[in-house]
Scaffold this motif. Structure first.
Motif, PDB file in Angstrom:
ATOM      1  N   GLU A 163      11.516 -10.092  -7.351  1.00  0.00           N
ATOM      2  CA  GLU A 163      11.540 -11.440  -6.796  1.00  0.00           C
ATOM      3  C   GLU A 163      10.244 -12.141  -7.167  1.00  0.00           C
ATOM      4  O   GLU A 163       9.306 -11.524  -7.675  1.00  0.00           O
ATOM      5  N   ILE A 164      10.225 -13.448  -6.909  1.00  0.00           N
ATOM      6  CA  ILE A 164       8.995 -14.226  -7.062  1.00  0.00           C
ATOM      7  C   ILE A 164       8.581 -14.685  -5.668  1.00  0.00           C
ATOM      8  O   ILE A 164       9.328 -15.392  -4.995  1.00  0.00           O
ATOM      9  N   GLY A 165       7.398 -14.258  -5.222  1.00  0.00           N
ATOM     10  CA  GLY A 165       6.908 -14.690  -3.915  1.00  0.00           C
ATOM     11  C   GLY A 165       6.770 -13.567  -2.915  1.00  0.00           C
ATOM     12  O   GLY A 165       7.039 -12.409  -3.203  1.00  0.00           O
ATOM     13  N   LYS A 166       6.318 -13.930  -1.716  1.00  0.00           N
ATOM     14  CA  LYS A 166       6.042 -13.069  -0.563  1.00  0.00           C
ATOM     15  C   LYS A 166       5.336 -11.774  -0.949  1.00  0.00           C
ATOM     16  O   LYS A 166       5.661 -10.684  -0.503  1.00  0.00           O
ATOM     17  N   ASN A 167       4.294 -11.933  -1.772  1.00  0.00           N
ATOM     18  CA  ASN A 167       3.537 -10.767  -2.232  1.00  0.00           C
ATOM     19  C   ASN A 167       2.780 -10.123  -1.077  1.00  0.00           C
ATOM     20  O   ASN A 167       1.914 -10.744  -0.456  1.00  0.00           O
ATOM     21  N   THR A 168       3.110  -8.894  -0.794  1.00  0.00           N
ATOM     22  CA  THR A 168       2.526  -8.153   0.325  1.00  0.00           C
ATOM     23  C   THR A 168       2.463  -6.684  -0.060  1.00  0.00           C
ATOM     24  O   THR A 168       3.482  -6.103  -0.435  1.00  0.00           O
ATOM     25  N   CYS A 169       1.281  -6.073   0.015  1.00  0.00           N
ATOM     26  CA  CYS A 169       1.149  -4.674  -0.399  1.00  0.00           C
ATOM     27  C   CYS A 169       0.338  -3.892   0.634  1.00  0.00           C
ATOM     28  O   CYS A 169      -0.644  -4.397   1.188  1.00  0.00           O
ATOM     29  N   VAL A 170       0.771  -2.667   0.869  1.00  0.00           N
ATOM     30  CA  VAL A 170       0.120  -1.759   1.818  1.00  0.00           C
ATOM     31  C   VAL A 170      -0.492  -0.596   1.040  1.00  0.00           C
ATOM     32  O   VAL A 170       0.165   0.015   0.203  1.00  0.00           O
ATOM     33  N   PHE A 171      -1.761  -0.304   1.328  1.00  0.00           N
ATOM     34  CA  PHE A 171      -2.417   0.897   0.809  1.00  0.00           C
ATOM     35  C   PHE A 171      -2.720   1.803   1.994  1.00  0.00           C
ATOM     36  O   PHE A 171      -3.300   1.345   2.987  1.00  0.00           O
ATOM     37  N   GLU A 172      -2.353   3.078   1.894  1.00  0.00           N
ATOM     38  CA  GLU A 172      -2.524   3.996   3.031  1.00  0.00           C
ATOM     39  C   GLU A 172      -3.045   5.339   2.556  1.00  0.00           C
ATOM     40  O   GLU A 172      -2.531   5.921   1.599  1.00  0.00           O
ATOM     41  N   ILE A 173      -4.066   5.819   3.234  1.00  0.00           N
ATOM     42  CA  ILE A 173      -4.608   7.155   2.975  1.00  0.00           C
ATOM     43  C   ILE A 173      -5.374   7.601   4.219  1.00  0.00           C
ATOM     44  O   ILE A 173      -5.984   6.795   4.913  1.00  0.00           O
ATOM     45  N   ASN A 174      -5.289   8.883   4.527  1.00  0.00           N
ATOM     46  CA  ASN A 174      -5.999   9.450   5.689  1.00  0.00           C
ATOM     47  C   ASN A 174      -5.691   8.679   6.978  1.00  0.00           C
ATOM     48  O   ASN A 174      -6.572   8.425   7.803  1.00  0.00           O
ATOM     49  N   ASP A 175      -4.421   8.309   7.164  1.00  0.00           N
ATOM     50  CA  ASP A 175      -3.982   7.580   8.367  1.00  0.00           C
ATOM     51  C   ASP A 175      -4.704   6.252   8.536  1.00  0.00           C
ATOM     52  O   ASP A 175      -4.878   5.758   9.662  1.00  0.00           O
ATOM     53  N   GLU A 176      -5.126   5.641   7.441  1.00  0.00           N
ATOM     54  CA  GLU A 176      -5.733   4.307   7.466  1.00  0.00           C
ATOM     55  C   GLU A 176      -4.951   3.392   6.535  1.00  0.00           C
ATOM     56  O   GLU A 176      -4.589   3.793   5.420  1.00  0.00           O
TER      57      GLU A 176
END
Length: 585
Positions: A20-33
C-alpha cells in the motif's frame, strides 16, 4: 560465545506501509522493549463511505503497551506522523524524537487532540544519537526528500546496526542547501550494516529522481505566461516547493493569499524555523487580494489530490464563499495524483476548465518531481550501506518485488531478503533473516465521530449499492396486523409498482403470522399468554428480506420496525425477550 552471538533476534514488525501507499508504521522489538518508527495515516478509498482517515490496526501495541520505550519520527509528512495523536488516545508513548519541523507540526496536532500530556516531544539535529530504553541507540542522518528536515536513521541494537532509510532521494542541489549526509552512510557501510530497510515507492522507475530545484525554471515559465490570476495547488507539506512558489511570486510582482488550514500551518512553522524566507509584505488576506489587478494575484491553496473538502475542490464545484473561477485564470497543479486519487483530480481539473480556467498539469509540464528515489537512487543507497540483509518497505507488492530484484543486482543474495506483509514478524539475527510469525494487522477507519466499526462500514456500503427499504408493522396481541404496514424505499431501483410491492410485503407478513404465530406464543397460568416478540420480529424480517431479494433482484438494506399496542387486553408481565398478557374471556 560473544555477546552478539548470544543476543536474541531483533523483531521488525511493520503495521502499515506494505502492499500500500501510506500509514507507514514500524515496530522494532528486542529484549522486551519496543521502539516505534513513525505512525502515519492513509486516505480512504472510494468504498469507505464517510471515512476521513485510515489507520493501521494497533492491537499489538495496545496489548504490549508496557514494552513501549519511545518513538522516532523520520519527517513530517502525514503518512508518517498523522496517526500519532490517535494512537496516544489508546496508549502512552514515553518520548518522541524527531526533526524540528516534524515536531512543530506534531505539537499542534497533539494539543488539538488533547493528548499532549501523554508523551514528551524532543527535537534532534543531524548526527545526534539518542538512547531509547536499554537496547536502542538511534542515530539521525540527514537525507533529502520533498519536505525539509528529513532523516534516515541508524539503529544500533544488540544484534548489529540496522538502517531505515525513511523516505528519501539523493538530491544534489537541495532547495534549502541541506545535503544528504552520504559520508555518514558510507561510514556505516564500511563498519558493517546488518540490515537495510529501504523505501520502495519508485522502485519501478529507472534512473535518478530529478532534483527539486529542477521544477523552478518550469514554474517560472508558467508564471511568466500567466496574464490573469494565478492559482497554485501543491502538497501543503512540500516546504521546498512552497518556498520556490513564494520566491517566484516575488519575482513576478504578485501578492500571495494562502488558503487551507494545513497550508497556513506548515508555512507558519516553516517560516518560524527558517525553511521559508520571505517578507510579511508578500502576503495579503483574501479580502484585500480580491481588489488587486489580476496580474498581481497568486492564490496558494490546498487540494492537489482532489480532496472533497479542500479549497481547490470547493472552488471547482463553485462552492467556495470567496473565490470563483474567472476566464483568464491560470491554475497550476504542482503535484501528481497519489494512487487512488487520479479520478478525483481529473474531475476537479475538468470542472475548472469548463469554467474558463487554463489548467497546467501533468508530468510533461515538469512542474512536479517526486520526493522518492528511483532505481539508481536505490542502488546508490545499497552501495553506500553495503548491508548483509535487505528488507524492502513502503510500497505496493510489485514495488517491493522490483526493489528486491534491484538489491539482488547489487550483489545481495535472494536468501538474505524477505518480502513481507503488514503484521509479519521479521526476525533479524547476526546470521539470518526470516519471517517468524504474525501479529494482528489491518485497518482502523476514523470519521468525524470516531472509529468506524466494520459493520457500520458494511451498512454504508450496502446503502450505497442497493439502497434501503423501511417497513413498519403493528401486530396485535391476537397475532394479526392491526393496520397496513408502512413501506418506504430510498435509493432502490425497481420496475415493480409501489402498490404491488406493498401487497407482496403485506402478504409475506400475514403469512408468517398465520403459519408461525403459535410458535411464539406460550400459555401460562391464569389464562395469561407470553409472546416472544423479538423472535417473531426476526422471523418476519427474514421473510421480508427473502421477498425483496427475489422481487427486486438486489439486496437493499432492510430496516424493519414492529410494534404492538401499548395497552394489551389485560395485565402484562414482561421480561427481556417476551411479553405476557392476560386474555379477556
Amino acid at each position: 560465545m560473544t555477546q552478539t552471538q548470544s543476543a536474541p533476534a531483533l523483531k521488525v514488525i511493520p503495521l502499515g506501509g506494505l502492499h500500500e501507499i501510506g500509514k507507514n508504521t514500524c515496530v522494532f522489538e528486542i529484549n522486551d522493549e519496543i521502539l516505534l518508527l513513525d505512525a502515519g495515516l492513509a486516505f480512504p478509498t472510494d468504498g469507505m463511505h464517510g471515512v476521513n482517515i485510515v489507520l493501521p490496526d494497533t492491537t499489538y501495541l495496545r496489548e504490549n503497551r508496557h514494552k513501549i520505550k519511545g518513538m522516532i519520527v523520520t519527517h513530517g509528512h502525514e503518512d508518517h506522523i498523522g496517526g500519532i495523536a490517535f494512537h496516544l488516545k489508546q496508549f502512552d508513548i514515553p518520548v518522541i524524537y524527531g526533526p524540528r519541523l516534524a515536531m512543530a507540526l506534531l505539537e499542534g496536532k497533539l494539543e488539538e487532540a488533547g493528548v499532549a500530556d501523554r508523551t514528551e516531544l524532543r527535537t534532534v539535529r543531524p548526527r545526534d544519537m539518542v538512547r531509547i530504553g536499554s537496547s536502542f541507540f538511534v542515530e539521525f542522518i540527514r537525507n533529502t526528500h520533498s519536505i525539509a528536515d528529513s532523516y534516515t536513521v541508524a539503529l544500533h541494537t544488540p544484534v548489529g546496526v540496522v538502517i531505515h532509510t525513511g523516505d528519501f532521494k539523493f538530491d544534489h542541489t537541495p532547495v534549502d542547501g541541506e545535503h544528504f549526509d552520504i559520508q555518514k552512510l558510507a561510514e556505516h557501510g564500511e563498519k558493517g550494516v546488518l540490515c537495510l530497510i529501504s523505501d520502495s515507492t519508485n522502485s519501478e522507475v529507472p534512473g535518478f529522481t530529478a532534483s527539486e530545484r529542477s521544477v523552478f525554471p518550469n514554474l517560472d515559465r508558467v508564471f511568466s505566461q500567466a496574464e490573469g490570476r494565478l492559482l497554485v495547488t501543491t502538497f501543503a507539506s512540500s516546504v521546498h516547493r512552497i518556498n520556490m512558489i513564494l520566491e517566484l511570486a516575488k519575482k513576478r510582482n504578485r501578492f500571495v493569499s494562502v488558503i487551507g488550514r494545513s497550508m497556513l500551518n506548515v508555512i507558519a512553522h516553516a517560516r518560524n524555523l527558517g525553511y521559508i524566507k520571505c517578507e510579511d509584505s508578500l502576503f495579503k488576506p483574501l479580502q484585500e487580494i480580491r481588489h488587486l489587478p489580476p496580474e498581481q494575484v497568486l492564490i496558494l491553496t490546498t487540494g492537489s489530490q482532489g480532496e472533497p473538502m479542500s479549497a481547490m475542490t470547493r472552488i471547482a464545484n463553485g462552492e467556495h464563499n470567496q473565490i470563483k473561477v474567472r476566464p483568464g485564470d491560470t491554475i497550476v497543479f504542482s503535484a501528481n495524483p497519489i494512487p487512488g486519487n487520479t479520478i478525483a483530480v481529473v474531475n476537479t481539473i475538468d470542472k475548472l476548465m469548463i469554467q474558463g480556467a487554463k489548467v497546467i498539469y501533468g508530468r510533461e509540464q515538469g512542474i512536479h518531481v517526486s520526493g522518492h528515489g528511483c532505481q539508481e537512487d536505490q542502488k546508490l543507497m545499497i552501495a553506500l550501506t553495503r548491508p548483509k540483509f535487505f528488507l524492502p518497505v513502503h510500497g505496493e507488492h510489485r514495488m517491493l518485488v522490483k526493489h528486491s530484484q534491484t538489491a539482488q543486482s547489487m550483489g545481495i543474495p535472494a536468501e538474505n531478503m524477505v518480502i513481507i506483509n503488514n503484521g509479519d514478524v521479521v526476525e533479524v539475527a547476526p546470521e539470518s533473516i526470516q519471517v517468524a510469525g504474525k501479529v494482528p494487522s489491518g485497518i482502523e477507519l476514523v470519521d468525524r465521530a470516531g472509529v468506524v466499526n466494520a459493520n457500520v462500514l458494511q451498512e454504508r456500503q450496502h446503502l450505497a449499492e442497493d439502497g434501503v427499504v423501511t417497513v413498519a408493522a403493528t401486530v396485535g396481541w391476537d397475532g394479526k396486523l392491526l393496520t397496513q404496514p408502512e413501506v418506504h424505499l430510498r435509493g432502490v431501483v425497481t420496475t415493480l409498482e409501489r402498490s404491488l410491492l406493498q401487497k407482496l410485503i403485506n402478504r409475506a407478513i400475514e403469512s408468517v403470522l398465520s403459519d408461525r404465530w403459535r410458535e411464539f406464543v406460550q400459555s401460562l397460568e391464569d389464562d395469561q399468554i407470553e409472546v416472544d416478540w423479538v423472535g417473531l420480529q426476526a422471523q418476519i424480517e427474514s421473510a421480508v428480506q427473502r421477498l425483496l431479494r427475489r422481487e427486486l433482484q438486489s439486496k437493499p438494506l432492510l430496516v424493519f420496525l414492529m410494534q404492538n399496542p401499548e395497552k394489551p387486553p389485560a395485565k402484562v408481565t414482561t421480561n427481556r425477550r417476551r411479553s405476557t398478557a392476560k386474555v379477556a374471556s
